[in-house]
Scaffold this active site. Structure first.
Site, mmCIF file in Angstrom:
data_model
loop_
_atom_site.group_PDB
_atom_site.id
_atom_site.type_symbol
_atom_site.label_atom_id
_atom_site.label_comp_id
_atom_site.label_asym_id
_atom_site.label_seq_id
_atom_site.Cartn_x
_atom_site.Cartn_y
_atom_site.Cartn_z
ATOM 1 N N ARG A 118 0.671 -1.261 0.132
ATOM 2 C CA ARG A 118 -0.271 0.156 0.179
ATOM 3 C C ARG A 118 0.981 1.398 0.032
ATOM 4 O O ARG A 118 2.114 1.232 -0.028
ATOM 5 C CB ARG A 118 -1.290 -0.214 0.999
ATOM 6 C CG ARG A 118 -0.900 -0.799 2.767
ATOM 7 C CD ARG A 118 -0.015 0.146 3.125
ATOM 8 N NE ARG A 118 0.351 1.734 3.120
ATOM 9 C CZ ARG A 118 0.998 2.479 3.203
ATOM 10 N NH1 ARG A 118 2.233 2.247 3.816
ATOM 11 N NH2 ARG A 118 0.882 3.280 3.894
ATOM 12 N N GLY A 119 0.722 2.287 -0.429
ATOM 13 C CA GLY A 119 1.482 4.084 -0.560
ATOM 14 C C GLY A 119 1.061 4.132 -1.981
ATOM 15 O O GLY A 119 1.720 2.995 -2.618
ATOM 16 N N ARG A 141 -7.363 -0.007 -6.627
ATOM 17 C CA ARG A 141 -7.631 0.758 -5.974
ATOM 18 C C ARG A 141 -7.618 2.292 -6.470
ATOM 19 O O ARG A 141 -6.656 1.987 -7.625
ATOM 20 C CB ARG A 141 -6.601 0.938 -5.152
ATOM 21 C CG ARG A 141 -6.175 -0.232 -4.105
ATOM 22 C CD ARG A 141 -5.944 0.282 -3.099
ATOM 23 N NE ARG A 141 -6.004 0.924 -1.865
ATOM 24 C CZ ARG A 141 -5.061 1.510 -0.997
ATOM 25 N NH1 ARG A 141 -4.561 1.161 -0.728
ATOM 26 N NH2 ARG A 141 -6.268 2.240 0.352
ATOM 27 N N ASP A 164 -2.047 10.877 -2.699
ATOM 28 C CA ASP A 164 -2.528 9.866 -3.523
ATOM 29 C C ASP A 164 -2.743 10.175 -4.724
ATOM 30 O O ASP A 164 -2.596 9.663 -5.929
ATOM 31 C CB ASP A 164 -3.624 9.144 -2.944
ATOM 32 C CG ASP A 164 -3.162 8.094 -1.770
ATOM 33 O OD1 ASP A 164 -2.615 8.703 -0.628
ATOM 34 O OD2 ASP A 164 -2.860 7.075 -1.878
HETATM 35 O O1 MRU Z 1 -4.822 2.808 2.359
HETATM 36 P P1 MRU Z 1 -3.498 3.212 1.931
HETATM 37 O O2 MRU Z 1 -2.198 3.072 3.166
HETATM 38 O O3 MRU Z 1 -2.774 2.838 0.848
HETATM 39 O O4 MRU Z 1 -3.214 5.053 2.574
HETATM 40 C C1 MRU Z 1 -2.171 5.833 2.127
HETATM 41 C C2 MRU Z 1 -1.667 7.053 1.965
HETATM 42 O O5 MRU Z 1 -2.556 7.879 1.950
HETATM 43 C C3 MRU Z 1 -0.202 7.828 1.862
HETATM 44 O O6 MRU Z 1 -0.489 8.955 2.908
HETATM 45 C C4 MRU Z 1 0.206 8.237 0.740
HETATM 46 O O7 MRU Z 1 -0.079 7.034 -0.534
HETATM 47 C C5 MRU Z 1 1.138 8.958 0.380
HETATM 48 S S1 MRU Z 1 2.044 7.373 0.752
HETATM 49 C C6 MRU Z 1 3.815 8.416 0.394
#
Ligand code: MRU
Length: 359
Positions: free
Chosen positions: A54-55, A97, A244
């Protein structure tokens, strides 16, 4: 035991073996470090959907390697014969996603590279592998650059508040917002990091605290609901978050709760810094209204750590991202430069400069 290398350089969310994509299963951290191996694009898509990886930047990189696996599975003979099957795999990756634009960005780039390889008569899978490795390496370099640029904006040693996990685990390595924290810590600028626990997946408690503790960076966890009260105490100078997707006007989609932090930061005089690579900027989406916000299953909220916390019969609304209007952002840090008070014109100028420089 303290390690010589910072965690930002040691911890990896993903590794390409040359044959498969290895992913550190982030659902199990910090209790267990288990690697899973994806040998096909559909497995990569499932790992993204199910939060193994994730991220935003990390899922873009994973998708790029997924495209390599798709090419390996399909790309033999005339392209007209296999391209539809290849494209179907890419669509599966893209759908995994919806909010993080890095996913789409990486696949657009992979498609372009494939087109060029076919025109040039190159081996498609080999060309795509080189492209995925480049996307991966460029992300790490962008993070290091953003780390230095962001740290230079802090204006001295201070306490900061961050949300979700934006570190080595969320990227190719080092991190975006957490990369700024890492670079600032190395320069002696971090008094303390307050990390929101980040319900419902607890990325702050499980992942950010894990990265920071291993590196010896002082971290205090706060319940998400405590953040506004913390900011009211006046001891936090900056709220530093990742993104994101950033629309053309500077509106920022990020982990649910970010919008509330931006409001509280503005109200209580803390700076609000967004740290994101150019791959997170989406010039095709005019403003935040056009950003698809992922809603995940109610069960993820009704339970905690696999154990039901709400009574049977209770429902839940579980959007996992929100949009912070650009007017609440004080500083946007990208690898191509820092934008103060981002708006449509300033982001357009940044992208034009980066494009002219080949970025
Ligand atoms: O649901 P996730 O864990 O994928 O969400 C991640 C985030 O919201 C982060 O802040 C974003 O992806 C930036 S990561 C460098």
């Amino acid at each position: 035991m303290r390690h010589e290398k910072p965690v930002g350089e040691r911890v990896r969310a993903l590794e390409w073996t040359g044959e498969a994509l290895r992913l550190l299963d982030q659902r199990l951290l910090p209790h267990e470090a288990r690697w899973v191996e994806a040998r096909g694009a559909a497995e990569v898509a499932a790992a993204i959907r199910d939060m193994v990886v994730r991220g935003a930047p990390a899922i873009g990189i994973a998708a790029a390697y997924g495209a390599v696996l798709a090419a390996r599975a399909h790309a033999t003979g005339p392209a007209g014969d296999w391209r539809p099957a290849f494209e179907a795999e890419l669509r599966g990756l893209e759908r995994a996603r919806p909010t993080a634009v890095n996913l789409r960005w990486a696949l657009v780039r992979m498609r372009r590279r494939l087109d060029a390889a076919l025109v040039a008569g190159e081996d498609p899978a080999a060309a795509l592998e080189a492209e995925a490795r480049a996307i991966h390496a460029e992300d790490v370099a962008a993070n290091r650059r953003m780390g230095a640029l962001g740290a230079a904006r802090l204006g001295g040693r201070c306490a900061v508040l961050t949300h979700c996990n934006t570190g080595a685990l969320a990227t190719g390595g080092w991190g975006t917002a957490l990369g700024v924290v890492r670079s600032a810590h190395a320069a002696g600028l971090i008094e303390r990091v307050y990390a929101d626990e980040t319900r419902p997946w607890l990325q702050g408690a499980r992942l950010t605290a894990w990265e920071l503790v291993q590196e010896g960076i002082p971290v205090s966890l706060v319940a998400d609901g405590a953040a506004a009260w913390l900011l009211r105490q006046g001891g936090v100078r900056w709220v530093i978050v990742g993104a994101d997707r950033i629309a053309a006007n500077g509106d920022v989609a990020n982990k649910i709760g970010t919008y509330g932090l931006a409001l509280a930061a503005r109200r209580h005089g803390a700076g609000f810094m967004v740290v994101a690579p150019l791959s997170t900027l989406d010039p095709d989406t005019p403003d935040g209204h056009g950003i698809a916000i992922e809603t995940r299953p109610a069960d993820e909220l009704l339970a905690c750590g696999g154990r039901r916390v709400a009574p049977e019969g209770a429902g839940a609304w579980n959007p996992v991202f929100d949009v912070t209007p650009a007017e609440l952002v004080d500083v946007l840090v990208t690898e191509a430069g820092v934008v103060e008070r981002p708006d449509r014109a300033r982001i357009g100028a940044l992208l034009a400069r980066a494009g002219a420089a080949g970025g």
